[in-house]
Design a protein around this motif. Structure first.
Motif, PDB file in Angstrom:
ATOM      1  N   LEU A 146       0.830  -1.211   0.000  1.00  0.00           N
ATOM      2  CA  LEU A 146       0.000   0.000   0.000  1.00  0.00           C
ATOM      3  C   LEU A 146       0.866   1.264   0.000  1.00  0.00           C
ATOM      4  CD1 LEU A 146      -2.848  -0.921   2.496  1.00  0.00           C
ATOM      5  CD2 LEU A 146      -3.105  -0.420   0.074  1.00  0.00           C
ATOM      6  N   GLU A 147       1.932   1.251   0.828  1.00  0.00           N
ATOM      7  CA  GLU A 147       2.809   2.412   0.867  1.00  0.00           C
ATOM      8  C   GLU A 147       3.564   2.579  -0.455  1.00  0.00           C
ATOM      9  OE1 GLU A 147       2.459   4.571   2.836  1.00  0.00           O
ATOM     10  OE2 GLU A 147       2.678   4.096   4.958  1.00  0.00           O
ATOM     11  N   ALA A 148       3.907   1.444  -1.094  1.00  0.00           N
ATOM     12  CA  ALA A 148       4.597   1.519  -2.383  1.00  0.00           C
ATOM     13  C   ALA A 148       3.691   2.159  -3.437  1.00  0.00           C
ATOM     14  CB  ALA A 148       5.042   0.125  -2.827  1.00  0.00           C
ATOM     15  N   LEU A 149       2.400   1.788  -3.423  1.00  0.00           N
ATOM     16  CA  LEU A 149       1.459   2.404  -4.359  1.00  0.00           C
ATOM     17  C   LEU A 149       1.319   3.900  -4.084  1.00  0.00           C
ATOM     18  CD1 LEU A 149      -1.376  -0.286  -4.495  1.00  0.00           C
ATOM     19  CD2 LEU A 149       0.088   0.418  -6.378  1.00  0.00           C
ATOM     20  N   ARG A 150       1.271   4.244  -2.781  1.00  0.00           N
ATOM     21  CA  ARG A 150       1.137   5.659  -2.420  1.00  0.00           C
ATOM     22  C   ARG A 150       2.351   6.462  -2.850  1.00  0.00           C
ATOM     23  NH1 ARG A 150       2.589   8.919   1.616  1.00  0.00           N
ATOM     24  NH2 ARG A 150       3.697   7.279   2.719  1.00  0.00           N
ATOM     25  N   LEU A 151       3.540   5.842  -2.751  1.00  0.00           N
ATOM     26  CA  LEU A 151       4.779   6.524  -3.136  1.00  0.00           C
ATOM     27  C   LEU A 151       5.090   6.364  -4.621  1.00  0.00           C
ATOM     28  CD1 LEU A 151       7.016   5.556  -0.080  1.00  0.00           C
ATOM     29  CD2 LEU A 151       5.918   7.749  -0.518  1.00  0.00           C
ATOM     30  N   GLU A 152       4.109   5.814  -5.373  1.00  0.00           N
ATOM     31  CA  GLU A 152       4.235   5.646  -6.829  1.00  0.00           C
ATOM     32  C   GLU A 152       5.473   4.836  -7.216  1.00  0.00           C
ATOM     33  OE1 GLU A 152       1.865   9.713  -8.127  1.00  0.00           O
ATOM     34  OE2 GLU A 152       4.029   9.567  -8.465  1.00  0.00           O
ATOM     35  N   GLU A 153       5.536   3.618  -6.579  1.00  0.00           N
ATOM     36  CA  GLU A 153       6.578   2.636  -6.921  1.00  0.00           C
ATOM     37  C   GLU A 153       7.991   3.147  -6.635  1.00  0.00           C
ATOM     38  OE1 GLU A 153       3.446   0.400  -7.679  1.00  0.00           O
ATOM     39  OE2 GLU A 153       5.516  -0.273  -7.513  1.00  0.00           O
ATOM     40  N   LYS A 154       8.140   4.035  -5.680  1.00  0.00           N
ATOM     41  CA  LYS A 154       9.473   4.496  -5.280  1.00  0.00           C
ATOM     42  C   LYS A 154      10.117   3.499  -4.313  1.00  0.00           C
ATOM     43  CE  LYS A 154      11.719   8.488  -3.101  1.00  0.00           C
ATOM     44  NZ  LYS A 154      11.532   9.767  -2.407  1.00  0.00           N
ATOM     45  N   LEU A 155       9.364   2.467  -3.932  1.00  0.00           N
ATOM     46  CA  LEU A 155       9.788   1.553  -2.886  1.00  0.00           C
ATOM     47  C   LEU A 155       9.782   0.112  -3.385  1.00  0.00           C
ATOM     48  CD1 LEU A 155      10.244   0.689   0.113  1.00  0.00           C
ATOM     49  CD2 LEU A 155       7.766   0.833   0.405  1.00  0.00           C
ATOM     50  N   THR A 156      10.873  -0.633  -3.112  1.00  0.00           N
ATOM     51  CA  THR A 156      10.938  -2.081  -3.359  1.00  0.00           C
ATOM     52  C   THR A 156      11.286  -2.767  -2.043  1.00  0.00           C
ATOM     53  OG1 THR A 156      13.292  -2.007  -3.936  1.00  0.00           O
ATOM     54  CG2 THR A 156      11.706  -1.766  -5.749  1.00  0.00           C
ATOM     55  N   TYR A 157      11.010  -4.082  -1.983  1.00  0.00           N
ATOM     56  CA  TYR A 157      11.262  -4.790  -0.741  1.00  0.00           C
ATOM     57  C   TYR A 157      11.535  -6.270  -0.997  1.00  0.00           C
ATOM     58  CZ  TYR A 157       6.569  -6.723  -1.249  1.00  0.00           C
ATOM     59  OH  TYR A 157       5.467  -7.387  -1.713  1.00  0.00           O
ATOM     60  N   THR A 158      12.175  -6.905  -0.004  1.00  0.00           N
ATOM     61  CA  THR A 158      12.370  -8.360  -0.030  1.00  0.00           C
ATOM     62  C   THR A 158      12.025  -8.912   1.347  1.00  0.00           C
ATOM     63  OG1 THR A 158      14.686  -8.252   0.674  1.00  0.00           O
ATOM     64  CG2 THR A 158      14.264  -8.189  -1.708  1.00  0.00           C
ATOM     65  N   ILE A 159      11.529 -10.139   1.371  1.00  0.00           N
ATOM     66  CA  ILE A 159      11.244 -10.834   2.630  1.00  0.00           C
ATOM     67  C   ILE A 159      11.940 -12.182   2.576  1.00  0.00           C
ATOM     68  CG2 ILE A 159       9.463 -11.825   4.100  1.00  0.00           C
ATOM     69  CD1 ILE A 159       7.541  -9.717   3.086  1.00  0.00           C
ATOM     70  N   THR A 160      12.860 -12.415   3.517  1.00  0.00           N
ATOM     71  CA  THR A 160      13.651 -13.644   3.532  1.00  0.00           C
ATOM     72  C   THR A 160      13.378 -14.399   4.832  1.00  0.00           C
ATOM     73  OG1 THR A 160      15.399 -12.485   2.310  1.00  0.00           O
ATOM     74  CG2 THR A 160      15.956 -14.610   3.312  1.00  0.00           C
ATOM     75  N   ILE A 161      12.963 -15.674   4.704  1.00  0.00           N
ATOM     76  CA  ILE A 161      12.639 -16.510   5.859  1.00  0.00           C
ATOM     77  C   ILE A 161      13.587 -17.703   5.891  1.00  0.00           C
ATOM     78  CG2 ILE A 161      10.818 -17.719   7.111  1.00  0.00           C
ATOM     79  CD1 ILE A 161      10.213 -14.789   6.583  1.00  0.00           C
ATOM     80  N   ASP A 162      14.187 -17.947   7.048  1.00  0.00           N
ATOM     81  CA  ASP A 162      15.053 -19.107   7.224  1.00  0.00           C
ATOM     82  C   ASP A 162      14.272 -20.395   6.925  1.00  0.00           C
ATOM     83  OD1 ASP A 162      17.739 -19.641   9.463  1.00  0.00           O
ATOM     84  OD2 ASP A 162      16.697 -21.197   8.341  1.00  0.00           O
ATOM     85  N   GLU A 163      14.933 -21.323   6.224  1.00  0.00           N
ATOM     86  CA  GLU A 163      14.258 -22.569   5.832  1.00  0.00           C
ATOM     87  C   GLU A 163      13.848 -23.408   7.043  1.00  0.00           C
ATOM     88  OE1 GLU A 163      16.579 -23.247   1.552  1.00  0.00           O
ATOM     89  OE2 GLU A 163      16.832 -24.671   3.199  1.00  0.00           O
ATOM     90  N   SER A 164      14.505 -23.231   8.169  1.00  0.00           N
ATOM     91  CA  SER A 164      14.179 -24.033   9.362  1.00  0.00           C
ATOM     92  C   SER A 164      12.915 -23.533  10.076  1.00  0.00           C
ATOM     93  CB  SER A 164      15.347 -24.004  10.345  1.00  0.00           C
ATOM     94  OG  SER A 164      15.577 -22.680  10.804  1.00  0.00           O
TER      95      SER A 164
END
Length: 564
Positions: free
Chosen positions: A434-452
């Motif tokens: 939602l914030e990325a849409l508000r900032l007109e795609e000025k924001l990227t992100y990654t989510i990394t989860i440990d396999e365990s």
């Protein structure tokens, strides 16, 4: 009363009647009058007058929300009514005491008083009191989600109300019956009874019952996808609710209208209705949270008062036993000294536990308020409005769906202490989108989860990461020239869960001291939450911030908690 200045039972009776008329209009001004009535009754040894005065004083406290003093007045009046064997007066007082216990969610004690009220009403052959008692018992069962018993008692009360030819009772009980059926999932039966309640309320001119019933008719029809019917009833309910100043019912009406407009493709009207719903709902929620905190405080005071009374009774028994056993005076004094010391120590421990539980409730409340702040809601609604203005209907609809899902999920999780990691990450990802849409795609992100880590089986306190993601976006990436990046990672280290929020924003040092002020509130709340978790689970959770050349990294360590 002005003409009769003689301090006798006639004046005492006039004072009680006067206070009764002032209970809802001017309760604070009524206390000196009721105190005068009680004083006269005691001097004249008019026990019933004293009991009636105490009951009316309890009513004043109850209207003002002071349940503790109300309960004290009612209990004193009960003792006097038993002394003179006045069953009708005792019965009405038991009902009043039951109301207080029901407000405090002490359902077993409330049922105990309501059943005593019911038995007395049947003994005296008072059908109106029997109807009230049956209705009160039903409400307690429905509040504790025992709908089968609740519906049964309401049906009995409704049958008696019809025999009594009391249309107000019939309308109110029918409305409550429909509410219980709706909560139990019997929507068709609920609709029939809501319509009966609305029609009868309109006939007798009771706008409160009519507005409540119409709102519920609209809500159920929206669930059944009968959006035109839902819109018609919600619109009527809104008009009546505005007329009587019922804010909570106005919010319910706007919510139903928003859903109806959205499903009929009227997006601009849906957005306006939703804005109105959010504004009114926030006002209602704020009052509810205040009431809940007040309820907890009163409950603690009552428990402490009861504990003190029990301790006093035990102390008196011990003293009497000491007089009887003169030969063991020294031994008894030693034993009593130890008992009093232990009781004082236990009382202090109970007080500390109560204070700690209050801190838990207060911190959770602050944590909830720190999420989804009004600035975010306002900006989100403005973004939707902007999309509509640019005729980007698809984008506006996508944004509205995500925004609705996020707010609904936050409300659903607001009372939970732990939720699955999978659900919390979905909420965080939805918030970032939602914030990325508000900032007109000025924001990227990654989510990394440990396999365990099994995200559906791992538990985490809800929204504990959100303040730091919000700070990264608002104070790090928003003022940055160029593309911003947020990296969210979750890993396991022995028996701890390590959560990291890393951004490449302007950082705290480049914000000229402003970020520190904005961050301090969120940091303080999160540290409090971690301290409480450490206390409850005897762990060593922590919160650390690392300044980088570009941006800030936040690391939160929490005890690993599995659902199964």
């Amino acid at each position: 009363m002005r003409n009769h200045t003689l301090q006798d039972t006639v004046r005492a009776s006039l004072l009680i009647r006067t206070v009764s008329e002032m209970t809802y209009s001017d309760p604070n001004e009524a206390f000196p009058l009721i105190d005068e009535s009680i004083s006269i009754s005691r001097n004249e040894k008019w026990t019933k007058g004293e009991a009636l005065g105490l009951r009316q004083k309890g009513n004043l406290y109850y209207v003002l929300g002071d349940n503790l003093n109300a309960l004290d007045a009612y209990q004193k009046a009960v003792l006097l009514s038993k002394k003179i064997s006045d069953k009708p007066l005792e019965s009405s007082l038991l009902s009043n005491i039951g109301n207080i216990h029901a407000d405090l969610k002490e359902y077993n004690r409330a049922l105990e008083n309501y059943r005593a009220y019911l038995n007395t009403a049947r003994e005296l052959g008072s059908r109106p009191d029997e109807i009230k008692a049956l209705s009160n018992i039903a409400i307690v069962y429905n509040d504790s989600e025992n709908f089968e018993e609740g519906i049964s008692y309401l049906e009995k009360a409704l049958e008696l109300a019809k025999l009594e030819n009391n249309d107000l009772f019939v309308a109110a009980i029918t409305n409550n019956l429909a509410l219980a059926q709706k909560k139990a999932g019997a929507h068709e039966k609920a609709l029939v009874n809501y319509q009966k309640a609305a029609d009868l309320a309109q006939q007798i001119g009771n706008k409160y019952i009519e507005a409540s019933a119409l709102n519920s008719i609209g809500e159920i029809n929206a669930l059944l996808h009968n959006f035109s019917v839902a819109e018609t009833n919600a619109d009527r309910a809104l008009s009546i609710s505005k007329e009587i100043g019922a804010v909570e019912w106005q919010a319910d009406s706007w919510k139903v209208l928003s859903s109806a407009f959205e499903n009929k493709g009227k997006l601009a009207e849906a957005l306006y209705a939703y804005k109105e719903y959010i504004t009114l709902r926030d006002s209602v929620l704020s009052e509810e949270k205040k009431s809940e905190l007040t309820r907890k405080e009163m409950q603690f005071k009552m428990e402490r008062q009861q504990a003190i009374a029990q301790e006093e009774i035990k102390r008196e028994r011990l003293v009497k036993n000491g007089y009887l056993i003169g030969t063991l005076v020294l031994l008894i004094i030693s034993a009593l000294g130890y008992v009093f010391y232990k009781r004082r120590r236990d009382a202090l421990e109970k007080k500390k536990t109560a204070e700690f539980n209050a801190k838990v409730a207060e911190t959770e409340l602050k944590a909830l308020r720190s999420q989804m702040n009004p600035h975010f809601i306002f900006n989100s609604l403005n973004s939707i409005s902007d999309f509509i203005a640019r005729k980007d209907i698809k984008q506006a609809d996508d944004y509205l769906v995500k925004f609705s899902k996020l707010t609904r999920s936050i409300l659903e999780n607001s009372e939970k202490k732990w939720i699955p990691l999978e659900e919390d990450l979905e909420l965080m990802e939805l918030y970032i989108q939602l914030e990325a849409l508000r900032l007109e795609e000025k924001l990227t992100y990654t989510i990394t989860i440990d396999e365990s880590i099994e995200t559906d089986n791992t538990l985490i306190p809800p929204f504990i990461l959100q303040p730091f993601i919000e700070n990264s976006i608002w104070h790090g990436i928003a003022p940055k020239n160029g593309l911003g990046q947020i990296d969210l990672s979750i890993k396991k280290a022995e028996d701890m869960l390590v959560c990291s929020v890393d951004d490449n924003g302007v950082g705290r040092l480049k914000n000229h001291g402003q970020t520190h002020k904005n961050n301090s509130f969120g940091l303080k709340i999160t540290k409090n939450r971690i301290d409480i978790i450490n206390h409850l689970k005897n762990t060593k959770g922590s919160l650390k911030l690392f300044d980088k050349n570009e941006g800030v990294r936040v690391e939160i360590r929490l005890p690993y908690e599995a659902q199964f």
